[in-house]
Design a protein around this motif. Structure first.
Motif, PDB file in Angstrom:
ATOM      1  N   ASP A 147       0.802  -1.226   0.000  1.00  0.00           N
ATOM      2  CA  ASP A 147       0.000   0.000   0.000  1.00  0.00           C
ATOM      3  C   ASP A 147       0.833   1.273   0.000  1.00  0.00           C
ATOM      4  O   ASP A 147       0.293   2.362   0.120  1.00  0.00           O
ATOM      5  N   LYS A 148       2.162   1.143  -0.151  1.00  0.00           N
ATOM      6  CA  LYS A 148       3.004   2.335  -0.084  1.00  0.00           C
ATOM      7  C   LYS A 148       4.321   2.095  -0.819  1.00  0.00           C
ATOM      8  O   LYS A 148       4.884   1.007  -0.772  1.00  0.00           O
ATOM      9  N   MET A 149       4.799   3.133  -1.511  1.00  0.00           N
ATOM     10  CA  MET A 149       6.117   3.138  -2.133  1.00  0.00           C
ATOM     11  C   MET A 149       6.944   4.259  -1.509  1.00  0.00           C
ATOM     12  O   MET A 149       6.458   5.382  -1.378  1.00  0.00           O
ATOM     13  N   THR A 150       8.171   3.952  -1.127  1.00  0.00           N
ATOM     14  CA  THR A 150       9.048   4.956  -0.536  1.00  0.00           C
ATOM     15  C   THR A 150      10.280   5.124  -1.418  1.00  0.00           C
ATOM     16  O   THR A 150      11.034   4.167  -1.625  1.00  0.00           O
ATOM     17  N   TYR A 151      10.453   6.333  -1.970  1.00  0.00           N
ATOM     18  CA  TYR A 151      11.624   6.624  -2.812  1.00  0.00           C
ATOM     19  C   TYR A 151      12.670   7.338  -1.967  1.00  0.00           C
ATOM     20  O   TYR A 151      12.420   8.393  -1.391  1.00  0.00           O
ATOM     21  N   ASN A 152      13.866   6.750  -1.900  1.00  0.00           N
ATOM     22  CA  ASN A 152      14.944   7.282  -1.079  1.00  0.00           C
ATOM     23  C   ASN A 152      15.669   8.383  -1.850  1.00  0.00           C
ATOM     24  O   ASN A 152      16.636   8.136  -2.564  1.00  0.00           O
ATOM     25  N   VAL A 153      15.173   9.596  -1.712  1.00  0.00           N
ATOM     26  CA  VAL A 153      15.730  10.735  -2.450  1.00  0.00           C
ATOM     27  C   VAL A 153      17.172  11.008  -2.040  1.00  0.00           C
ATOM     28  O   VAL A 153      18.037  11.276  -2.880  1.00  0.00           O
ATOM     29  N   ALA A 154      17.465  10.920  -0.755  1.00  0.00           N
ATOM     30  CA  ALA A 154      18.787  11.276  -0.253  1.00  0.00           C
ATOM     31  C   ALA A 154      19.885  10.398  -0.836  1.00  0.00           C
ATOM     32  O   ALA A 154      21.030  10.833  -0.959  1.00  0.00           O
ATOM     33  N   ASP A 155      19.553   9.143  -1.210  1.00  0.00           N
ATOM     34  CA  ASP A 155      20.556   8.229  -1.744  1.00  0.00           C
ATOM     35  C   ASP A 155      20.615   8.230  -3.264  1.00  0.00           C
ATOM     36  O   ASP A 155      21.356   7.438  -3.849  1.00  0.00           O
ATOM     37  N   ASP A 156      19.847   9.096  -3.910  1.00  0.00           N
ATOM     38  CA  ASP A 156      19.902   9.235  -5.362  1.00  0.00           C
ATOM     39  C   ASP A 156      20.860  10.375  -5.698  1.00  0.00           C
ATOM     40  O   ASP A 156      20.689  11.505  -5.236  1.00  0.00           O
ATOM     41  N   GLU A 157      21.859  10.077  -6.505  1.00  0.00           N
ATOM     42  CA  GLU A 157      22.859  11.087  -6.849  1.00  0.00           C
ATOM     43  C   GLU A 157      22.237  12.323  -7.493  1.00  0.00           C
ATOM     44  O   GLU A 157      22.739  13.436  -7.344  1.00  0.00           O
ATOM     45  N   ASP A 158      21.123  12.131  -8.202  1.00  0.00           N
ATOM     46  CA  ASP A 158      20.491  13.270  -8.881  1.00  0.00           C
ATOM     47  C   ASP A 158      19.909  14.282  -7.910  1.00  0.00           C
ATOM     48  O   ASP A 158      19.619  15.419  -8.294  1.00  0.00           O
ATOM     49  N   SER A 159      19.718  13.900  -6.647  1.00  0.00           N
ATOM     50  CA  SER A 159      19.156  14.834  -5.671  1.00  0.00           C
ATOM     51  C   SER A 159      20.095  16.005  -5.403  1.00  0.00           C
ATOM     52  O   SER A 159      19.667  17.035  -4.879  1.00  0.00           O
ATOM     53  N   LYS A 160      21.367  15.857  -5.748  1.00  0.00           N
ATOM     54  CA  LYS A 160      22.322  16.939  -5.519  1.00  0.00           C
ATOM     55  C   LYS A 160      22.139  18.092  -6.500  1.00  0.00           C
ATOM     56  O   LYS A 160      22.589  19.212  -6.236  1.00  0.00           O
ATOM     57  N   THR A 161      21.463  17.820  -7.645  1.00  0.00           N
ATOM     58  CA  THR A 161      21.311  18.865  -8.663  1.00  0.00           C
ATOM     59  C   THR A 161      19.848  19.138  -9.018  1.00  0.00           C
ATOM     60  O   THR A 161      19.547  20.185  -9.585  1.00  0.00           O
ATOM     61  N   ASN A 162      18.950  18.228  -8.701  1.00  0.00           N
ATOM     62  CA  ASN A 162      17.557  18.343  -9.143  1.00  0.00           C
ATOM     63  C   ASN A 162      16.665  19.033  -8.126  1.00  0.00           C
ATOM     64  O   ASN A 162      17.012  19.155  -6.956  1.00  0.00           O
ATOM     65  N   THR A 163      15.491  19.426  -8.602  1.00  0.00           N
ATOM     66  CA  THR A 163      14.437  19.913  -7.710  1.00  0.00           C
ATOM     67  C   THR A 163      13.571  18.724  -7.284  1.00  0.00           C
ATOM     68  O   THR A 163      13.675  17.621  -7.835  1.00  0.00           O
ATOM     69  N   VAL A 164      12.686  18.963  -6.329  1.00  0.00           N
ATOM     70  CA  VAL A 164      11.774  17.904  -5.896  1.00  0.00           C
ATOM     71  C   VAL A 164      10.855  17.495  -7.047  1.00  0.00           C
ATOM     72  O   VAL A 164      10.537  16.313  -7.211  1.00  0.00           O
ATOM     73  N   LEU A 165      10.454  18.457  -7.884  1.00  0.00           N
ATOM     74  CA  LEU A 165       9.593  18.131  -9.023  1.00  0.00           C
ATOM     75  C   LEU A 165      10.316  17.198  -9.990  1.00  0.00           C
ATOM     76  O   LEU A 165       9.715  16.261 -10.536  1.00  0.00           O
ATOM     77  N   ASP A 166      11.613  17.433 -10.221  1.00  0.00           N
ATOM     78  CA  ASP A 166      12.393  16.547 -11.077  1.00  0.00           C
ATOM     79  C   ASP A 166      12.426  15.136 -10.506  1.00  0.00           C
ATOM     80  O   ASP A 166      12.299  14.147 -11.243  1.00  0.00           O
ATOM     81  N   MET A 167      12.600  15.010  -9.193  1.00  0.00           N
ATOM     82  CA  MET A 167      12.680  13.695  -8.564  1.00  0.00           C
ATOM     83  C   MET A 167      11.334  12.977  -8.625  1.00  0.00           C
ATOM     84  O   MET A 167      11.280  11.751  -8.726  1.00  0.00           O
TER      85      MET A 167
END
Length: 826
Positions: free
Chosen positions: A131-151
């Protein structure tokens, strides 16, 4: 005598053999000692005491960190649990043919340095549950350059179209939570806020497609929970601080921000501050509208608009551990944005009332200022050492004042048509203010290690005021103005059961919400009214573990959607002299039923989530248009019967150590019908994001994604799809303290995003083309510093490559785990 001895030996053997055949079952759940989050896919091994060279049994924790391992050997045993980045957990027990419940096992993060050794091990970006999906933003290298909308484009069950509109579970009606609490500001301005928020400020994004009874009943598509970066619950070993400062500059935006967290003894804090100013560029719109019937006429419009928006957001979280069994947290958050839009529109009209032709130019300037403040205080009390039994009490205050001003000036061209259109210069000044108080209590009671009961109460009081003043030629016009208040009070109670029966899991609950609504008009030709109603909202989720790394689930929930103030407000917007836009105070609560079938599979190299969903709503709120008195009227109504069938797929595959391939998308079929308008529309829609993340020589990291979407449908028309490419390249220096990245985006149509839309009814057709400049390139720099042990842990964990194991996989090791039964290894 010899016969007697033989008989006694046989009897003894008959008694012993059944005992030796009995199997011991060892079970429990592994959780992080700081975050209290479960740890999936950890390796569970059981050894004979004193023989630690070869395990007699071996398995993995499941998606919720649970394990249940059979042991056929008897005697003294040792259980060990290992996972990347945590200290090994070890427990001794005696196997004697019974069930041994280890309860909740707490795992602490590994803080020791590993020197020059590089570990390539599995750390999934996505935690998949029924019933839930959790995306680990902090461990994605793209989080260093992207916005939340991009993620969000990469998050399962979420779609972001070319105009940055967000849908969750195939629907645009969803609720946004921040750190587990509803946030009205984010819900009403999700796209705008996420587009300006750096992804580095976010830890996780949770997509709750089947919200249980503990969640508010609102949001047909579910809940999008944004978990911000902050210090986890207290641990004295983390004394110190960490901080990150960042800046970005690009062709369409620039900004800066800072994040800091720290701890001293029982006190912890985290703070976020960010600023961003976006200048998207000039968008072009052309429209052709035909009025049908006896007064048939044609209108052609060309428009150019430029938008600028500075955005500021700050938050502060403070926590204090009162004692070993209780803690208190305080959160403060402020968000502010000022949107400025300048628009020039040229309109020509002919036929019908307008004879041989008529044209005019409209110059409009809009200023929208909105500030939101949210504050909350939480008290949590645990009733046992395992922290499985608890009570939480929360008070939250939210306030959101908004001011919107629009100036319109008209310049008449050739022709005679002013007698049919009001081209008087006008100004509107609209002030809205929403204030909400929330008091909530939640209790978790374990019935056993595999069964628990959640229940709670909630009361919220929300008041909204709207004061809209209208001026013609700078003279106040009272008859076109409106001032009213809208008060909503909601009381709720819920109970939810969560249990595990071997490979089966069941979560089922019931929530009741009662609403008291009152609307008073201080100015306006509309009568006051008040009403109250109740909604009983059931939910259920059944899951089955096919294997430690795969499961299948069946979900059901009922969701409601209460119309907000912008939908209910009867104030008539006359900015466009050819059209009127207004709300509908008679709107009813929208109710939808959702059934889903979910399949998840996870291996060290491949992760797949697939969900088949059916959503049914017989009183959906839809925006619609019609002609009246030679003007196009647009409003809302509970006029649609909506059936939405969708299949969503997320897959991540690492064929090589330094290569990861992504796909996130879906296909759906919409069937929309309205008896009130005698209208029907239906069609297929598909969307996909596919790409690759590649580690290059010298540890440069490349991300490249293609995004596409097909036509989408509304009751009265459709909008075309879009195609774009986005990518980034990053480099980390000085033990990951300094991060530098370049990110870019381009539309596959001359660098712009071009969208075509069409709508029609019995009395009009409307054809529109929009061209939005989205090509952009930006430079992002961040620097991290600090003196707590968390910093060293992060450096270690950054060496853990996601979703790949260079050495032998867990599955192979499990299959090779041995026991000494019948002299064979299994």
């Amino acid at each position: 005598m010899k016969t007697l001895k033989t008989f006694l030996v046989v009897v003894a053997m008959m008694m012993v053999l059944p005992m030796s055949a009995q199997t011991t079952v060892v079970k429990g759940i592994l959780v992080d000692s700081l975050s209290q989050e479960s740890i999936p896919y950890a390796t569970v091994r059981i050894y004979k005491d004193g023989k630690m060279d070869k395990p007699v049994a071996m398995s993995l924790t499941d998606l919720e960190g649970r394990f249940s391992q059979e042991v056929k050997e008897h005697g003294k045993m040792v259980l060990t649990i290992n996972s990347v980045g945590i200290h090994p957990v070890s427990r001794r027990f005696t196997s004697a043919g019974s069930t041994i419940d280890m309860g909740t096992l707490l795992a602490s993060e590994e803080s020791s340095s590993i020197g020059a050794i590089e570990v390539i091990a599995q750390k999934p970006l996505v935690k998949m549950e029924t019933d839930k999906m959790t995306y680990n933003v902090a461990d994605d290298e793209d989080s260093k350059t992207n916005t939340v909308l991009d993620m969000l484009r990469k998050v399962p069950m979420v779609t972001v179209d070319g105009q940055d509109n967000i849908t969750v579970n195939g629907q645009s009606n969803f609720k946004v939570y921040v750190d587990g609490k509803p946030n009205a500001m984010f819900s009403s301005n999700a796209s705008m806020i996420f587009k300006n928020m750096p992804a580095s400020a976010v830890k996780n994004i949770e997509v709750i497609t089947n919200p249980g009874a503990a969640y508010d009943a609102e949001g047909s598509g579910g809940v999008l929970n944004i978990v911000m970066n902050k210090t986890p619950e207290a641990a004295a070993s983390l004394n110190g601080y960490n901080a990150t400062v960042r800046a970005n500059v690009g062709t369409r935006s620039y900004g800066a921000g800072a994040f800091a967290n720290g701890q001293q003894g029982k006190f912890s804090f985290s703070a976020n501050l960010m600023y961003n100013r976006s200048t998207p560029g000039t968008s072009d719109v052309t429209m052709e509208r035909e009025q049908l019937g006896s007064l048939s006429s044609m209108m052609n419009m060309q428009s150019q608009a430029e938008t600028r928006m500075p955005f500021v957001m700050g938050s502060l979280n403070m926590g204090y551990e009162l004692d070993s069994m209780s803690n208190m947290n305080v959160m403060l958050s402020v968000t502010n944005f000022n949107m400025r839009n300048d628009n020039t529109t040229t309109t020509s009209m002919g036929g019908g009332l307008y004879g041989t032709g008529f044209n005019y130019t409209q110059e409009s300037n809009t200023r929208n200022h909105r500030t939101s403040f949210t504050g909350s205080i939480d008290y949590q009390r645990f009733f046992n050492r395992d922290r499985t039994s608890s009570m939480a009490i929360t008070y939250q205050l939210s306030t959101s004042p908004t001011k919107s001003e629009t100036w319109s000036k008209f310049i008449q061209g050739a022709g005679q048509g002013e007698s049919f259109l009001d081209l008087t210069d006008r100004y509107s000044d609209n002030h809205e203010h929403t204030l909400e108080h929330v008091l909530q209590a939640d209790v978790t009671t374990p019935l056993s290690s595999l069964h628990k009961l959640n229940y709670g109460l909630k009361f919220s009081a929300r008041s909204s005021d709207s004061d809209a003043k209208y001026y013609l030629n700078d003279v106040y016009n009272e008859s076109m103005s409106m001032d009213y208040s809208h008060n909503n009070s909601i009381g709720a109670a819920y109970a939810e059961y969560d249990g595990h029966f071997g490979s089966f899991g069941l979560k089922t609950g019931l929530r009741y919400e009662h609403t008291w609504q009152k609307v008073e008009y201080r100015l306006g030709n509309t009568e006051d009214f008040k009403t109250n109603y109740g909604n009983l909202v059931p939910s259920a989720s059944l899951s089955y573990m096919l294997a430690p790394t795969s499961n299948i689930g069946l979900t059901y929930n009922m969701r409601i959607s209460r119309p907000g103030i912008s939908y209910l407000n009867p104030y008539v917007d006359r900015t466009n002299p050819t059209a009127l836009t207004y709300g509908n105070s008679d709107l009813d609560v929208e109710k939808s039923h959702n059934i889903g079938l979910v399949y998840n599979i996870y291996t060290p190299k491949l992760m797949v989530n697939a969900k088949l969903n059916q959503s049914i709503c017989n009183n959906a709120i839809e925006q619609y248009s019609f002609y009246k008195d030679n003007l196009l009227n647009t409003t809302y109504g509970n006029i649609v019967k909506r059936n939405l069938t969708s299949l969503n797929l997320y897959a991540s595959w690492m064929p090589l150590k330094n290569t990861r391939l992504f796909v996130n998308g879906g296909v759906s079929y919409s069937d929309l019908r309205s008896d009130e308008l005698d209208a029907r529309n239906s069609g297929w829609q598909a969307n996909a994001m596919a790409g690759v993340q590649q580690t290059l020589p010298a540890d440069f990291r490349l991300s490249l994604f293609a995004i596409t979407s097909s036509k989408s449908y509304t009751l009265q028309g459709w909008s075309s799809g879009f195609n774009m490419i986005t990518g980034s390249i990053t480099k980390s220096l000085f033990n990951d303290k300094l991060n530098i990245g370049v990110q870019g985006m381009i539309g596959l149509n001359g660098g712009n995003l071009k969208i075509e839309s069409y709508s029609r009814s019995a009395d009009f057709t409307n054809h529109m083309n929009i061209s939005v400049p989205i090509s952009n390139i930006s430079l992002n720099v961040s620097f991290t510093f600090g003196n707590s042990k968390k910093q060293q842990q992060k450096i270690f964990r950054s060496r853990v490559e996601n979703d790949y194991m260079e050495h032998q996989s867990d599955e192979e090791r499990i299959n090779n785990a041995g026991s000494q039964e019948n002299g064979q290894v299994f």
